[in-house]
Enzyme design. Structure first.
Site, PDB file in Angstrom:
ATOM      1  N   SER A  99       0.837  -1.192   0.000  1.00  0.00           N
ATOM      2  CA  SER A  99       0.000   0.000   0.000  1.00  0.00           C
ATOM      3  C   SER A  99       0.882   1.256   0.000  1.00  0.00           C
ATOM      4  CB  SER A  99      -0.957  -0.060   1.202  1.00  0.00           C
ATOM      5  OG  SER A  99      -2.051   0.815   1.029  1.00  0.00           O
ATOM      6  N   HIS A 236      -7.742  -5.987   0.538  1.00  0.00           N
ATOM      7  CA  HIS A 236      -6.529  -5.158   0.570  1.00  0.00           C
ATOM      8  C   HIS A 236      -5.451  -5.783   1.443  1.00  0.00           C
ATOM      9  CE1 HIS A 236      -4.317  -1.474  -0.108  1.00  0.00           C
ATOM     10  NE2 HIS A 236      -4.134  -1.321   1.183  1.00  0.00           N
TER      11      HIS A 236
END
Length: 255
Positions: A99, A236
């Protein structure tokens, strides 16, 4: 059991070092996500091979560095991490970032190549768009509740912990700073697609609410030395439940 090694100098401040059982052949620099910490990579410490040293990055403003001011731009973070890792370039270096950490890994790789003439062996990016695919993000401009809503949307262990009001108060400064890093990195939209001189591997969960498989596939545009895409079942934070498989994949690439 994971063991830590601390040595004098800025690298001791910035990295938790996990020395392998054999002489170090190469190092893997791991860069956490927004709101994350070095502890996220603790279980990776001695799992990448008996001659691979893991460097888990400690961002300021959390855990051992809780009293230090947080950094709020990607440029500050990338410059600081790059400076800290310079004394450790006596061995080949690979980078892994998830990320926000993926963007940071890329920026560190670019700095090492262009400012210091050092070419990383491998860049591994996870759950993030490439620089030229960045889009403006505004959660940091709307205050704590907006940031918390984004964290809850993305899921992961951190989101559950943040339901504790005391813990939320403790970690909010770092969360706000990291979301400022993310937002300001993309505030003007796409960034230059500067190529790196090493192979790149992109990882993504097939149900990531913010980043698509096509988004991660676009990292190929900065990887003239080769790009491979790995799609995992999950959101995610696919890399938490798929930890063993992901670490095995990384270990095979570092051999």
């Amino acid at each position: 059991m994971n063991t830590l090694k601390h040595t004098p100098g800025s690298d001791a401040t910035w990295f938790r070092r996990y020395p392998p059982s054999a002489p170090v052949r190469m190092r893997l620099l791991c860069l956490p996500h927004a709101g994350g910490s070095a502890s996220f990579y603790h279980s990776w410490g001695n799992a990448l091979g008996d001659d691979v040293e893991v460097l888990a990055t400690r961002y300021p403003g959390r855990q051992e560095r809780i009293v230090e001011p947080c950094l709020e731009t990607m440029e500050e973070l990338a410059d600081a991490v790059t400076a800290a890792v310079l004394p450790l370039l006596d061995k080949p270096l690979a980078l892994f970032g998830h990320s926000m950490g993926a963007s940071l890994a890329y920026e560190v790789a670019v700095r090492l190549e262009r400012r210091h003439g050092f070419g990383p062996s491998l860049l591994v990016v996870s759950g993030q768009r490439p620089p030229h695919g960045q889009r403006p993000r505004t959660a940091h401009l709307d205050g704590a509740e907006s940031v918390l809503a984004e964290v809850r949307k993305l899921g992961g262990t951190d989101a559950a912990l943040l339901e504790d009001p005391d813990l939320q108060e403790l970690v909010m400064p770092a969360l706000l700073a990291d979301f400022s890093v993310v937002g300001r990195y993309a505030e003007k939209g796409p960034r230059p697609a500067l190529p790196v001189r090493c192979p790149v591997v992109g990882h993504v969960g097939d149900r990531d609410p913010n980043v698509t498989v096509a988004d991660v596939a676009a990292w190929a545009d900065v990887a003239p030395k080769g790009f491979e895409l790995k799609v995992w079942e999950g959101d995610h934070f696919y890399l938490a439940p798929r930890r063993d498989e992901l670490v095995a994949d990384l270990a095979s690439r570092l051999r």
